[in-house]
Design a protein around this motif. Structure first.
Motif: not given
Length: 254
Positions: A229-240, A242-248, A251-254
Protein backbone atom coordinates in the motif's frame (compact mmCIF):
# COMPACT_ATOMS: atom_id res chain seq x y z
CA UNK A 1 -12.54 -33.39 30.62
CA UNK A 2 -15.47 -32.63 28.36
CA UNK A 3 -17.93 -35.08 26.84
CA UNK A 4 -20.22 -34.09 23.99
CA UNK A 5 -23.74 -35.45 24.06
CA UNK A 6 -25.01 -33.58 21.01
CA UNK A 7 -23.55 -30.84 18.82
CA UNK A 8 -24.71 -29.20 15.60
CA UNK A 9 -24.25 -26.03 13.60
CA UNK A 10 -26.63 -24.01 11.40
CA UNK A 11 -29.65 -25.73 12.93
CA UNK A 12 -32.75 -24.26 11.21
CA UNK A 13 -36.18 -23.96 12.81
CA UNK A 14 -39.49 -22.43 11.58
CA UNK A 15 -40.98 -19.17 12.83
CA UNK A 16 -43.15 -21.17 15.26
CA UNK A 17 -40.09 -22.62 16.99
CA UNK A 18 -40.19 -22.69 20.80
CA UNK A 19 -37.89 -24.55 23.18
CA UNK A 20 -39.14 -25.03 26.72
CA UNK A 21 -37.38 -27.08 29.39
CA UNK A 22 -38.62 -25.82 32.80
CA UNK A 23 -36.14 -28.00 34.71
CA UNK A 24 -33.34 -27.65 32.17
CA UNK A 25 -30.92 -30.41 31.27
CA UNK A 26 -28.70 -32.51 33.50
CA UNK A 27 -25.72 -31.16 31.53
CA UNK A 28 -24.51 -27.87 30.02
CA UNK A 29 -26.13 -26.32 26.95
CA UNK A 30 -24.25 -23.72 24.89
CA UNK A 31 -26.01 -21.76 22.15
CA UNK A 32 -24.75 -19.33 19.50
CA UNK A 33 -27.65 -17.61 17.73
CA UNK A 34 -27.61 -16.61 14.06
CA UNK A 35 -31.00 -14.90 14.26
CA UNK A 36 -32.74 -12.76 16.88
CA UNK A 37 -34.56 -14.72 19.59
CA UNK A 38 -36.56 -14.21 22.78
CA UNK A 39 -35.08 -15.73 25.95
CA UNK A 40 -36.51 -16.19 29.42
CA UNK A 41 -34.07 -14.33 31.66
CA UNK A 42 -34.60 -13.66 35.36
CA UNK A 43 -38.36 -13.98 35.14
CA UNK A 44 -38.80 -11.92 31.97
CA UNK A 45 -39.06 -12.57 28.24
CA UNK A 46 -36.38 -10.46 26.55
CA UNK A 47 -35.48 -10.23 22.86
CA UNK A 48 -31.77 -10.55 22.08
CA UNK A 49 -30.08 -9.86 18.75
CA UNK A 50 -28.36 -12.42 16.57
CA UNK A 51 -24.78 -13.37 17.44
CA UNK A 52 -25.67 -13.85 21.09
CA UNK A 53 -24.29 -16.67 23.22
CA UNK A 54 -25.83 -18.28 26.27
CA UNK A 55 -24.43 -21.01 28.52
CA UNK A 56 -27.11 -22.85 30.46
CA UNK A 57 -25.85 -24.59 33.56
CA UNK A 58 -27.28 -28.01 34.55
CA UNK A 59 -30.74 -27.80 36.10
CA UNK A 60 -31.42 -24.23 34.90
CA UNK A 61 -34.73 -23.32 33.27
CA UNK A 62 -34.41 -23.10 29.48
CA UNK A 63 -36.85 -21.18 27.36
CA UNK A 64 -36.40 -19.39 24.05
CA UNK A 65 -38.34 -18.93 20.84
CA UNK A 66 -38.05 -17.51 17.34
CA UNK A 67 -38.73 -13.86 16.51
CA UNK A 68 -40.45 -12.89 13.26
CA UNK A 69 -38.98 -15.33 10.77
CA UNK A 70 -37.22 -18.60 11.46
CA UNK A 71 -34.61 -19.34 14.09
CA UNK A 72 -31.06 -20.61 13.51
CA UNK A 73 -28.25 -21.45 15.90
CA UNK A 74 -25.21 -23.53 16.71
CA UNK A 75 -25.58 -25.61 19.84
CA UNK A 76 -23.61 -27.90 22.10
CA UNK A 77 -24.97 -30.11 24.86
CA UNK A 78 -22.13 -31.49 26.94
CA UNK A 79 -20.81 -32.69 30.29
CA UNK A 80 -17.75 -31.06 31.81
CA UNK A 81 -15.71 -31.08 34.99
CA UNK A 82 -13.43 -28.30 33.71
CA UNK A 83 -13.00 -25.26 35.93
CA UNK A 84 -13.14 -22.87 32.96
CA UNK A 85 -16.69 -24.15 32.30
CA UNK A 86 -18.02 -24.33 35.87
CA UNK A 87 -16.55 -20.91 36.74
CA UNK A 88 -17.60 -19.21 33.48
CA UNK A 89 -18.56 -15.66 34.53
CA UNK A 90 -21.91 -15.36 32.70
CA UNK A 91 -24.42 -18.21 32.82
CA UNK A 92 -28.09 -18.42 31.85
CA UNK A 93 -28.00 -14.91 30.35
CA UNK A 94 -27.30 -14.17 26.65
CA UNK A 95 -24.37 -11.88 25.84
CA UNK A 96 -23.03 -10.57 22.51
CA UNK A 97 -19.81 -11.79 20.93
CA UNK A 98 -17.57 -9.65 18.71
CA UNK A 99 -16.44 -12.39 16.34
CA UNK A 100 -19.32 -14.81 15.65
CA UNK A 101 -17.66 -16.24 12.53
CA UNK A 102 -14.67 -17.42 14.57
CA UNK A 103 -16.90 -19.12 17.16
CA UNK A 104 -19.13 -20.58 14.44
CA UNK A 105 -16.06 -22.17 12.84
CA UNK A 106 -15.25 -23.86 16.15
CA UNK A 107 -18.80 -25.24 16.35
CA UNK A 108 -18.35 -26.62 12.82
CA UNK A 109 -15.06 -28.29 13.75
CA UNK A 110 -16.61 -29.77 16.91
CA UNK A 111 -19.52 -31.14 14.87
CA UNK A 112 -17.29 -32.75 12.27
CA UNK A 113 -14.90 -34.18 14.85
CA UNK A 114 -17.82 -35.61 16.83
CA UNK A 115 -19.49 -37.15 13.77
CA UNK A 116 -16.28 -38.58 12.28
CA UNK A 117 -14.08 -39.51 15.25
CA UNK A 118 -10.47 -40.60 14.95
CA UNK A 119 -7.84 -41.82 17.37
CA UNK A 120 -7.17 -38.33 18.71
CA UNK A 121 -10.77 -37.06 18.62
CA UNK A 122 -11.16 -36.86 22.39
CA UNK A 123 -8.04 -34.72 22.70
CA UNK A 124 -9.03 -32.55 19.72
CA UNK A 125 -12.57 -32.01 21.03
CA UNK A 126 -11.29 -30.97 24.44
CA UNK A 127 -8.86 -28.51 22.90
CA UNK A 128 -11.54 -27.04 20.62
CA UNK A 129 -13.92 -26.54 23.55
CA UNK A 130 -11.15 -24.90 25.55
CA UNK A 131 -10.40 -22.54 22.67
CA UNK A 132 -14.11 -21.76 22.28
CA UNK A 133 -14.50 -20.91 25.95
CA UNK A 134 -11.34 -18.80 25.90
CA UNK A 135 -12.83 -16.78 23.06
CA UNK A 136 -16.17 -16.50 24.85
CA UNK A 137 -14.44 -15.41 28.04
CA UNK A 138 -12.84 -12.52 26.13
CA UNK A 139 -16.32 -11.56 24.95
CA UNK A 140 -17.66 -11.52 28.51
CA UNK A 141 -14.93 -9.06 29.52
CA UNK A 142 -15.96 -6.76 26.70
CA UNK A 143 -19.62 -7.15 27.60
CA UNK A 144 -19.14 -6.49 31.30
CA UNK A 145 -16.93 -3.48 30.69
CA UNK A 146 -19.54 -2.21 28.18
CA UNK A 147 -16.76 -0.53 26.19
CA UNK A 148 -18.27 0.88 22.98
CA UNK A 149 -20.91 -1.90 22.78
CA UNK A 150 -22.84 -0.12 20.01
CA UNK A 151 -19.86 -0.16 17.62
CA UNK A 152 -17.71 -3.07 18.78
CA UNK A 153 -18.81 -5.59 16.13
CA UNK A 154 -18.38 -2.99 13.39
CA UNK A 155 -14.88 -2.19 14.61
CA UNK A 156 -13.96 -5.88 14.61
CA UNK A 157 -15.19 -6.27 11.03
CA UNK A 158 -13.30 -3.15 9.94
CA UNK A 159 -10.09 -4.41 11.53
CA UNK A 160 -10.49 -7.73 9.71
CA UNK A 161 -10.77 -5.88 6.39
CA UNK A 162 -7.66 -3.84 7.19
CA UNK A 163 -5.59 -6.92 7.97
CA UNK A 164 -6.92 -8.74 4.91
CA UNK A 165 -6.30 -5.81 2.55
CA UNK A 166 -3.35 -3.76 3.85
CA UNK A 167 -2.66 -2.41 0.35
CA UNK A 168 -5.85 -0.33 0.30
CA UNK A 169 -5.66 3.42 1.09
CA UNK A 170 -7.01 3.29 4.64
CA UNK A 171 -7.85 6.91 5.36
CA UNK A 172 -9.29 7.85 8.76
CA UNK A 173 -12.11 9.88 7.22
CA UNK A 174 -13.18 6.99 4.98
CA UNK A 175 -12.97 4.40 7.78
CA UNK A 176 -15.06 6.65 10.01
CA UNK A 177 -17.60 7.12 7.23
CA UNK A 178 -17.97 3.35 6.87
CA UNK A 179 -19.10 3.22 10.51
CA UNK A 180 -21.16 6.43 10.19
CA UNK A 181 -19.03 8.15 12.81
CA UNK A 182 -17.12 11.41 12.98
CA UNK A 183 -13.36 10.99 12.42
CA UNK A 184 -12.56 12.23 15.92
CA UNK A 185 -14.98 9.87 17.68
CA UNK A 186 -13.96 6.98 15.44
CA UNK A 187 -10.27 7.41 16.35
CA UNK A 188 -11.18 7.63 20.04
CA UNK A 189 -13.17 4.40 20.21
CA UNK A 190 -10.72 2.54 17.94
CA UNK A 191 -7.88 3.25 20.37
CA UNK A 192 -10.07 2.43 23.39
CA UNK A 193 -11.07 -0.88 21.83
CA UNK A 194 -7.72 -2.12 20.47
CA UNK A 195 -5.20 -0.11 22.52
CA UNK A 196 -3.68 1.24 19.31
CA UNK A 197 -4.63 4.06 16.96
CA UNK A 198 -6.18 3.14 13.63
CA UNK A 199 -3.24 4.71 11.77
CA UNK A 200 -0.70 2.76 13.83
CA UNK A 201 -2.71 -0.43 13.29
CA UNK A 202 -2.66 0.01 9.51
CA UNK A 203 1.11 0.58 9.57
CA UNK A 204 1.70 -2.45 11.81
CA UNK A 205 -0.35 -4.62 9.46
CA UNK A 206 1.54 -3.39 6.40
CA UNK A 207 4.94 -3.90 8.02
CA UNK A 208 3.99 -7.43 9.08
CA UNK A 209 3.06 -8.30 5.49
CA UNK A 210 6.24 -6.60 4.20
CA UNK A 211 8.39 -8.70 6.52
CA UNK A 212 6.82 -11.89 5.18
CA UNK A 213 7.31 -10.80 1.56
CA UNK A 214 10.94 -9.89 2.19
CA UNK A 215 11.57 -13.23 3.91
CA UNK A 216 9.77 -15.60 1.60
CA UNK A 217 9.67 -14.01 -1.86
CA UNK A 218 12.11 -12.55 -4.35
CA UNK A 219 10.08 -9.39 -4.88
CA UNK A 220 12.08 -6.18 -5.03
CA UNK A 221 11.76 -3.64 -2.23
CA UNK A 222 9.74 -1.44 -4.58
CA UNK A 223 7.37 -4.32 -5.38
CA UNK A 224 6.98 -5.10 -1.68
CA UNK A 225 6.24 -1.46 -0.94
CA UNK A 226 3.57 -1.32 -3.63
CA UNK A 227 1.97 -4.58 -2.48
CA UNK A 228 1.73 -3.19 1.05
CA UNK A 229 0.00 0.00 0.00
CA UNK A 230 2.94 2.40 -0.32
CA UNK A 231 3.17 4.66 -3.36
CA UNK A 232 6.56 5.98 -2.26
CA UNK A 233 9.44 3.57 -1.70
CA UNK A 234 11.40 6.03 0.45
CA UNK A 235 8.39 6.47 2.75
CA UNK A 236 8.03 2.70 3.02
CA UNK A 237 11.72 2.30 3.90
CA UNK A 238 11.48 4.98 6.60
CA UNK A 239 8.43 3.39 8.22
CA UNK A 240 9.95 -0.08 7.97
CA UNK A 241 13.17 0.98 9.69
CA UNK A 242 11.25 2.88 12.36
CA UNK A 243 9.19 -0.21 13.23
CA UNK A 244 11.70 -3.01 12.64
CA UNK A 245 14.99 -1.28 13.40
CA UNK A 246 16.53 -2.18 10.02
CA UNK A 247 16.04 -1.14 6.43
CA UNK A 248 14.15 -3.59 4.21
CA UNK A 249 17.41 -4.53 2.48
CA UNK A 250 19.25 -5.18 5.73
CA UNK A 251 16.30 -7.17 7.09
CA UNK A 252 16.29 -9.38 3.98
CA UNK A 253 20.04 -10.02 4.19
CA UNK A 254 19.75 -10.98 7.84
Amino acid sequence: MNHIRYVDHNAHHPSSFEFDQPKGHDCYLLLLTHTPAVFWVEGKLIEYPKHSVILYSPGSKIYYHAVGGGYENDWLRFDSDELYVSSFPIKNVPFPIPDPEYCHSLFCLLTWENYFPGQESTHIINQLIRILFTKLYEATLQYRQKKNPAHYNDLIELRKRIYKNPELPWKVSEMAAQLHLSPGYFQKIYRETFDVSCAEDVIACRIRVAMDLLKYTDKTVAEVAEECGYNNVEHFCRQFKKNVGKTPGAFRKQ
